[in-house]
Structures are given as C-alpha cells and as structure tokens.
Design an enzyme around this catalytic site. Sequence first.
Site, PDB file in Angstrom:
ATOM      1  N   GLU A  11       0.825  -1.211   0.000  1.00 38.31           N
ATOM      2  CA  GLU A  11       0.000   0.000   0.000  1.00 38.31           C
ATOM      3  C   GLU A  11       0.856   1.257   0.000  1.00 38.31           C
ATOM      4  O   GLU A  11       0.753   2.115   0.880  1.00 38.31           O
ATOM      5  CB  GLU A  11      -0.957  -0.039   1.198  1.00 38.31           C
ATOM      6  CG  GLU A  11      -1.965  -1.166   1.040  1.00 38.31           C
ATOM      7  CD  GLU A  11      -2.879  -1.345   2.238  1.00 38.31           C
ATOM      8  OE1 GLU A  11      -4.072  -1.610   2.046  1.00 38.31           O
ATOM      9  OE2 GLU A  11      -2.381  -1.224   3.381  1.00 38.31           O
ATOM     10  N   GLU A  15      -4.148 -10.368   0.340  1.00 36.37           N
ATOM     11  CA  GLU A  15      -4.929 -10.242   1.569  1.00 36.37           C
ATOM     12  C   GLU A  15      -6.376 -10.569   1.216  1.00 36.37           C
ATOM     13  O   GLU A  15      -6.908 -10.067   0.229  1.00 36.37           O
ATOM     14  CB  GLU A  15      -4.846  -8.839   2.169  1.00 36.37           C
ATOM     15  CG  GLU A  15      -3.467  -8.445   2.669  1.00 36.37           C
ATOM     16  CD  GLU A  15      -3.416  -7.029   3.242  1.00 36.37           C
ATOM     17  OE1 GLU A  15      -4.487  -6.491   3.616  1.00 36.37           O
ATOM     18  OE2 GLU A  15      -2.315  -6.462   3.303  1.00 36.37           O
TER      19      GLU A  15
END
Length: 973
Positions: A411, A487
């Site tokens: 991220e 994820e």
Amino acid sequence: MDLPYYEDPGPGLGFEPARTATRSNAPALSLNGTWRFQLRPTAAEPAPGFDADWERSWDEIPVPGHWQLNGHGSPAYTNVRYPFPVDPPHVPDENPTGDYRRGFDLPADWPGPDQGARTLLRFDGVDSCFRVWLNGEPLGHAKGSRLAHEFEVGRLLRPGRNTLAVRVNQWSSGSYLEDQDMWWLSGIFRDVTLLSRPEAALDDHFVHAGYEHATGTGVLSVETSAPATLSIPELGLDRVDPAGPHRIPGVEPWSAEQPRLYDAVLSTPQETVSLRIGFRSIAIEDGVLRVNGRRILFRGVNRHEWHPERGRALDRATMLQDVLLMKRHNINAVRTSHYPPHPDFLDLCDEYGLWVIDECDLETHGFTEVGWRRNPTDDPMWHEACLDRIERTVERDKNHPAILLWSLGNEAGHGANLEAMAAWCHHRDPERPVHYEGDWDSSYVDVYSRMYASHEEVLAIGRREEAPASTPERDAHRRTLPFIQCEYAHAMGNGPGGLTEYQELFERYERLQGGFVWEWIDHGIPQRTPDGTPYYAYGGDFGEPLHDGNFIADGLLFPDRTPSPGLVEFRKVVAPVRIGGTAAGDGAGGLRIDNLHDFRSLEHLAFDWTVEEEGVPVARGTLTVPEVPAGTGVELPLPKVPAAAGESWLTVRATLAEDQPWAPAGHEVAWGQLQLAERPLRTPVPSGSDRSERQDGAALGPARFDPASGVLLRLGGLAVSGPRLDVWRAPTDNDLGGGERSTARAWRRAGLDRMRHRTVSAGPEDGAFVVRSRVAPAATDLGLQAEYRWSLEDGRLRLDLSVVPEGDWDALTLPRLGLRMALPAAFDRAAWFGLGPGESYRDTRQAVRVGRFAAPVAELQTPYVMPQENGNRSEVRWATFLDADGSGLRVEGEPFFDFTARPWTSEDLDAARHTADLHPRDQVFLTLDQAHQGIGSGSCGPGALPQHRLSAGATTFTLLFSEVSAASEVRPS
C-alpha cells in the site's frame, strides 16, 4: 537547507553494504540484555558523552524490547493515518527520543586489526531511526526499522571495558515509509551483536540451487565474496569449487510439504560458514506459478510479528510456536507483512516447510489522506531510501529456499521508485518473481495481486475476464500473470465467513493460486481494570488522540496465541485431503478421498472411521487407503457398519501415521462426515389440554403463562422468562464494517436493536394456548406479526411459532430470527446433539461436525478482543441446560435450531468494549434461533454472500420444551 539526520530522506550514513545473514564459526558476542535508558521528549542533541552518571541514574530496559512496553511512553495505533502532520520529510519537534547505553567487556582473545580482522556491530532492528557511538566516537546513523545495519568498529574497540551508546528517535523521515497498520512502538527491538570478521572473510554468498523436475537433477552454484571450498557430504561433494555449476542427479527437492534440506559448509583457511541448501525451481509458465514443475496453491496467512507482552521483540520459541501452529492448521504459506521478519523465522520456514513472500519494509498508506501528494514512492528525493530497503531485504534473505517471491512493500501507491526497486530485484535475483499489490496494472511485477477482491471479481479473474488495465499493452501483460489474493478474508472478530466459496474458486481455476488471510494474530496488549480484571487493549485505550480502535485485533489467533474459531474453520477449508462420498439407506454408496497436496502422496497418513448413532459411538475401525498421488483421488467402499435405529453418521479422519517434525503421530490433518441414516420421523402423540385459568396466569399442563402478555413463566418446577421473538444480535466486527454501507448501521437505523412487543391477544384456543403479538421498532411502520401456538405433545410443551413481516423489508436483512428466554443462573451446564464442538454460523460451518457435546455455559463464550455476537451452535437436534444436580430444561427442534447460552444479554455484549466490561448476571440467557445472518468479512472486504443473508419473510419454527429432573433419563429424541 540542512536537515537533521533523522529528517534526511536518505537511508543513513556510516553502515556497511547489505549482505546475507550467515552462520559462521567466527567469534560473536551478543549485546542483548539489560541496558541503561533515558527517554527525552524531543530529539535535541545530547550533551557529549550523554551523561557521566548514566550507570547509576538511568533506568534499566531490556534489549530487545520497546520502550512503550517497558514503562516509558505509551503505545499508539493507527491503520492508515500518520499520527503526525504529513509534511515529508519533516517530523514534529515533539519527537520522543530514547538514549540507550551499555557497557561490555571485550573478550581477551577477541581478534583485532593486528590479526587482519575486522569487527562489525550489527543491529537487526531499531525503530525508527538510530545514531550510534562507541567509546564516545560516532559511528553513523540508519533508518529502516526492520532491516539489518552493521557498523565497522574494530578501530574503536578497547581491551576490557567498552561503552556503547545508541540514540533512537521515535519519528524520522523513515516513519513516512513505515505506516504499516500496527502499533507505533519504538526502540532496539531485535538483536545487537558484535561480530568478528577474519581476514579474507566469507562476508557474503548467494546459493543458486535449482531443480530439474523432468530428470530429478539438482543444479548447484554458490557465489562467494572470497575464495572458498564447498562440502556437502550427503551429496558426495568434498571441498569443491562453489561456483560449479554442479549437476547432481537424484536430489530430493525442497517444497513446503517436504522441506528437504542438505547441510553444507563453505570453508576458507580462516572461517567456515554453515549452509542449509534446498533444491527447488520457480517458474511462471502459461500464466501459472510453478515450483518444481507443478502448480502450487497458497493456503496462506499474513503475519505481523507480535507478542502481547513484548510487541515485535520475538524470541525464537515464539517464532517456532507460530510455525508449528501454522503447520498444524494446514497453512502452507506466509506473507511477511509488511516487512522482513526476524531472520530466525525464515530459518524455521526453511526447516519445517512454509512458502514465503518476503516483503520489503515499505508502506506509505497515509498519503491516501492527502490524495497521494508527495508520495515517497514517486519522488526522486526518496529514491535512495526505497532502493536501500529492497536491497537490504533481498541481500539478507536471498539464501532461503522457502522464499518464492520478493514483495516491494505494501500500500505504497505507485511510482518510479517502485519500478526501480522491481528492476533491481529482477537484475539481482532473476530466479524469483516480484510481487506488489499497489499497482493494479502490474506492469513491472510478475504476479497479479489484489486485496479483498470479492468472490464475483475473483471468478472473473480466474476466467481472465477481469476489467481491463489502463492500456492495451499493460492489459495484455497482466492477463498472462498468475493471480494471488495477497490479503483476503479479514479475520477481525467473529469470522471470516465465505472461506469455502473462495477456496472453491482457487481450486477450480488454474490462474487463481490462493491467497493469504489477513492476518495471523490479534495485536492486543494485556491490561487490567482497577479491580484487577484482565483484558486486551487496542487503539484508543492509551489515550491516543488519533487511532483506529480495535482494527488492530484482526487475527486468526487471539493475542495469547489461542486459535480462534476462524483459524479452526480455515484449517478445515484448506485441508490438503478432502473426504466425502455418498451413503444410501441400503448400505450402498462409497467414500471418495481426494489428495489436494501439491507434491506429496497420502502415504504419511493413516485413516480411521467411527460410526455414531444419535451422537453415541457404536462402531469404529481403520481404512486401508492405497497410494494416492498428489492431485488425484480414490474411491473406496463404505466400511461395514451395524444397522442404525436412529440418526447415524460416519466420520472418517486422516491422521499422521508417524511423528513429523511439526506434529506427533495421530495429529488430525483432515476429516469428513457422511450421514448413514436420517433422523427417524416422530409420530406426535397429543396430550390432553389440562387447561385451566388461575389467578396467577394461564396454564397448559405443566406450563404457566402470564395472562396479559402470554409469556411463559414456569415449566413444571422450573422458573423461566420467555421465550419471545427476537431479531437482534450484538454486531460483529464484520457487521460493523463498511462505513456508511455497514450492515449494522442499517440495522440500527431501522431500530432492530430496540424492538418493542405489543400483545394482541393471549388465551386458550382449540386445546392450545395462543399468543399473538406485533414486534416492531419505533419511528417506522415495519413490524413482525408473531403467533405463538403452545400445545402439549407426548408429555412435552410444543411451540409452533409463525412470523409474518409487515412493511417494506426488501432493502434490509435481519441479524437473526428466533427466540430469547432466560433461566436461573444455576442452569449453567449445556449439552447438545448437533454441530460442534465450536461455534458456527451459516457461512462458517465447515469445521464443525455432527455429534453429542457438552460444556459449561462459561466455556461456550468466545472471548473476542472486542465483545460481539459469538458462541452460536448450529443445526442442533436437542439441547439441555442443567444445574449441578442434573435438573433443568430440554429443548428439541423440528428438525433443527441454533442456540447460544450466555451469562449476559445481547445488549450487554453490544455495549461492552472489552471483555472486562462483561459481568455475569443472575440468569442464563438463551437464544433459540431458526436462522442467522451470515458473517462475511465486511470489516475489510465483502460482506455475507447473498446465499448467506437473512431476509425477512413469512416463516414457521417449531420447538419442544420439557423439564428435566435429576432422576429422569434424557431421551435421545
């Protein structure tokens, strides 16, 4: 403008080039232990020599450790937002700074410069920026909290006593690169070691150990930083040239299922370095990631380093505990979110067998709050720091066979610095693919990675029908890549749901190569209330002005490493053996055993079976299973079992036939159940009405009702309260997730948490006692019309409940639909025949099996870090709730019901923020339900799938109640 060292965007000064972690016979001196410590409120420069009285006046602190967990300052948690102004590379003047100091005695025989030796001072992890002095002389400074840094100190060492000083800044320019969804904790949290390096030392090496799966040949070449010889006695190599290449026929390859390692030694006249070599090949062919020529499927987890008392300062025993728990729960892969782990963990992955995605210490997620303006991954000012981080990751860890992919970070947006990092990886280690999720175009990486993609989107990706990338060229490239959910299945609180449906997709489409559940462990910090009651703290519990609450508690393990129901469910869903089949009433049918391993046959497993009738074992035996290669299955006849008079189930288990390094013989790897005989149909025997009106209420046989409300007050000698229609549950973290789209918000807006009852009528009717009521929230015309029809049947009290919704419920689901009642607190021993032993919901029901179970009510509670709906038992045929003498209540379903039994109400659960907020009342509260809304993973990801949502509709529900006396025998039903 000159910047202080802690604000300079570069990686630091004075440290050595990155190199591999080694096991050398050269002298080493651990400097772990008790240090002296002083915390200052700012980063103002210390006086020369720090403080002359430091050995007496400064506090003591353990190293490794975090100062916030040792009485200095407080932890703070944010997920995305930086806890300081976004003003890169600057940090606030309020910058807590810890001064560490330690004296140590240099061994008399320590090699010195006069012997041609160097000495390195190694720090394996310091958060977030540190500066070092030895004997008053500065060595340099470094950033990269979870990266190793070494300083050359031989010229400064003195015989006898030496003094090491380290200044650690909580905030630095490096903090902008470490916004990694975890507690902000500071200090020297990994090992500190003094390392002797002999003349012509083997400072670095790079093992290339490939495997040609078509021939079974290993191909070995080892790059070394100095001339050396290589010996592998088991393979007949004795002091050979490491560079080779050496072609070795008949090697056993390394895989996560069979982690074969060969002990090797690199030697020079001055040093030997021990290696553990695993032969394996990695390739992406036709859009599929293959190891040793075979497609692999990740059954993975994301793992932050965490210990509830020590934070990220983990010892090897804790790391081993993690690895063993993973292996025992059928996990085969780890993503080291979001930084390289302690090197000992990777050694354990090599030894016990876990695929690894090794992630760089990089995340800049907080720049989303400012539209990614000045994001370091696309700013030339940060180019050196970004490259340094991936170089230190790869160089330290490059010799681990467990590592399949390098990950650039997490991220961090996208930009030129990430592209440069990927290019460096491809050049330095072309054998391993590169992973990064943050750029969905995937133009400079080798796998297409996503987070929390819905089942629908994963299906499209599996079919290579996903939405196009930003350009035709990038789209064409991405469609050639394998797909990984780096994820998914956010394991926050109760859940995650929907695992089975994801796994079905992963197994159906070759491109879909599994994923990594977020995450491994709840990051709770143990605390106590003023009266001493323990609980686990989360964000906001330490007075942080900015925090993200219990989003830090989103793991498959509770903070004390007890497996959660979510981990037990995941273990079953991803089990590498699937046991199923069919059974007919005439004994026909058969078993089907599928081997879902990537490489291993089933020879290491033993199979046994048990038949239970009404939950009671009546027969057992063993199964002879032929060799079943990986990726194949076998059909077997059913074992011969006695004829059943009641509901009968066959359970087949696959267990370890012999001890394995990660579990003893007898450990259960997989299981399956087949129903052999259905529950016999019961012929109701109506009882006489025995109805009369009394001053204290209405009566029906042994039952007494409140004449006004129609609520059941007593069943024989047993005082009860209820049952009454109820739809509320304490929202789970997954109910609460989704912001404005939150399911729980919709429920609360509709008032489902504050339903009110209006009795329309109550009284005798055709031999029954009938109650009609309307259950509805305030401020709306939505409602539920309920009819309770009580009658007597075969000595039991029968309740037929019908529910009809009124109003427009189309856009609204129900939390649950059922009844709530209460018993005196003494009736706190539950037993049931149904699914168990653990909790289950409609989309988390794989890990439970049909059987007969018993537990105290206290043990039916699941202690989620933030209290919420928990403890449901599903598809229950009958349940009893008894006191110590064996008296109490029996409930039977027609055919099934769900139940919870608690010492507190749903409202208590809803109001509690921590487990310490829950206080047992003087009753046991039961919910007896027809259905629940599914769990999903809406805390971060998709909510309950459509087939697992509970819509309001006309329905009926039947239960039978009877009093159990101490002398009576509980009928099997």
